[in-house]
Design a protein around this motif. Structure first.
Motif, PDB file in Angstrom:
ATOM      1  N   ALA A 212      -5.131   5.585 -11.274  1.00  0.00           N
ATOM      2  CA  ALA A 212      -4.640   6.884 -10.829  1.00  0.00           C
ATOM      3  C   ALA A 212      -3.167   6.810 -10.417  1.00  0.00           C
ATOM      4  O   ALA A 212      -2.388   7.732 -10.678  1.00  0.00           O
TER       5      ALA A 212
ATOM      6  N   THR B 159      -1.294   6.766 -13.910  1.00  0.00           N
ATOM      7  CA  THR B 159      -1.324   7.970 -14.745  1.00  0.00           C
ATOM      8  C   THR B 159      -0.756   9.198 -14.039  1.00  0.00           C
ATOM      9  O   THR B 159      -0.250  10.114 -14.690  1.00  0.00           O
ATOM     10  N   SER B 160      -0.829   9.225 -12.708  1.00  0.00           N
ATOM     11  CA  SER B 160      -0.316  10.381 -11.960  1.00  0.00           C
ATOM     12  C   SER B 160       1.189  10.349 -11.772  1.00  0.00           C
ATOM     13  O   SER B 160       1.799  11.335 -11.348  1.00  0.00           O
TER      14      SER B 160
ATOM     15  N   ALA C 128     -12.986   5.915  -8.209  1.00  0.00           N
ATOM     16  CA  ALA C 128     -12.445   6.861  -9.189  1.00  0.00           C
ATOM     17  C   ALA C 128     -13.199   6.769 -10.499  1.00  0.00           C
ATOM     18  O   ALA C 128     -13.827   5.758 -10.805  1.00  0.00           O
TER      19      ALA C 128
ATOM     20  N   ASP D  18     -11.509   7.207 -13.319  1.00  0.00           N
ATOM     21  CA  ASP D  18     -10.417   7.059 -14.279  1.00  0.00           C
ATOM     22  C   ASP D  18     -10.733   6.045 -15.374  1.00  0.00           C
ATOM     23  O   ASP D  18     -10.032   5.986 -16.383  1.00  0.00           O
TER      24      ASP D  18
END
Length: 367
Positions: free
Chosen positions: A23, A26-27, A56, A58
């Protein structure tokens, strides 16, 4: 507004993040920390990855692909972790290039169950280096006695190493000796020393946790006055050892061949005791040529109210030695403290790794 993290960096302390997850990648969160908070490196460990995968979804798409390919839990964990580290290496690559390979590093640890097996650690390090396939990678190897030989051999193969789980001054001396031996081996093997990096991760707050527990049992005013002092004193004296080793003829010869020093990395620098100042393990260890790897809350705390005193660690050697002498006078067995911390450190990472494998196995079975 004062840019406190910029001041810390200017004083010679590289700010690294002690955390990683898909996360964050990718964020854009990791890139933002690099851009806005002077973060120029990343460290990971089995506990960090166990937390990331547990909290997560993800990894769901990759999990399905791995399941279809017949991967078991071991293979899946390796796929998850090496991809995250590879992607983090790419994000940190500009910092790596800008610092001539000193910063911009991302660490991945060998299987902690191999902490006392030299040859298997070497093989695992080579495999991780191959799988991630990024020049700005660090392979983390625990500073156990069997790990020391592995450190030299791995460096000798041209692989950059983050030596982790260092608690004692004596072991730190052995780690630096292993580093120098590894560079000499790398030079003999024809590797470019300027591309080989290393840090020595000296753990901080866990020392106070163990020592303060023992001081509480003593219970005197003298004992209470020494609480929350052992860890910083221990780390400050470690820096004194670093300065001595990296001013020798042996080091001068390697430096002339292009080598970078093995920087001290202050690890475990978030405070475990809520009564303590939340950035004390950063403020009291400011010294040139060091790294401080912090969880994100500590980074933000320092950005908000951290105070940078350049060279404070070097100015405190005499006081630090007094602290350790006073602890010894009270019956605090330094050698026992660091032995307990090393054993517990390895056990905790082993437990996290086993937990991670079990969770991924369950996820594969549920797909």
């Amino acid at each position: 507004m004062t840019d406190r993290l910029a001041e810390l960096s200017a004083a010679g302390v590289a700010v690294w993040l002690d955390d990683l997850s898909r996360a964050r990648i990718t964020s854009g969160g990791l890139a933002a920390l690099n851009r806005d908070q002077h973060v120029v490196g990343v460290t990971t460990n089995p506990t960090i990855f166990a937390k990331a995968l547990a909290e997560a979804d993800d990894y769901a798409d990759q999990l399905r692909e791995l399941k279809a390919a017949g991967a078991d839990a071991e293979a899946a964990v390796r796929a998850f972790t090496t991809q995250d580290v590879r992607d983090a290496c790419d994000i940190m690559r500009p910092a790596y290039d800008a610092s001539d390979g000193v910063d911009g590093r991302v660490s991945i640890e060998v299987d902690p169950r191999l902490a006392f097996e030299t040859e298997k650690t070497i093989a695992e390090a080579e495999e991780l280096w191959r799988l991630v396939d990024r020049e700005n990678l660090f392979i983390k190897i625990p500073a156990t006695v069997p790990g020391l030989a592995a450190i030299s051999e791995v460096l000798g193969k041209g692989i950059s190493v983050n030596v982790t789980l260092i608690f004692s001054l004596e072991r730190y001396e052995a780690v630096m000796a292993a580093f120098l031996s590894g560079l000499e081996l790398a030079r003999a093997n024809g590797h470019d020393l300027s591309r080989i990096g290393s840090v020595a991760s000296f753990f901080v707050s866990r020392v106070d946790t163990e020592v303060d527990k023992r001081l509480d049992k003593i219970g005197t005013d003298e004992a209470r006055a020494l609480k929350a002092k052992a860890a910083i004193a221990n780390a400050q004296l470690a820096y004194q050892h670093y300065e001595r080793v990296f001013s020798t003829v042996t080091w001068d010869e390697l430096k002339a061949a292009g080598a970078h020093p093995q920087r001290p990395l202050w690890a475990s620098t978030s405070t475990k005791n809520p009564d303590l100042r939340d950035v004390m393990y950063v403020e009291q260890l400011v010294a040139p040529g060091t790294v401080n790897t912090m969880p994100e809350p500590t980074i933000h705390a320092y950005a908000d109210h951290g105070e940078t005193t350049p060279n404070i660690a070097q100015a405190s050697y005499a006081q630090a030695q007094v602290v350790l002498d006073q602890l010894a006078a009270l019956g605090i067995d330094y050698d026992d403290v660091v032995a307990v911390l090393e054993r517990e450190g390895v056990e905790k990472f082993e437990a996290s790794w086993v937990e991670l494998l079990a969770a991924v196995k369950a996820q594969l079975e549920a797909v």
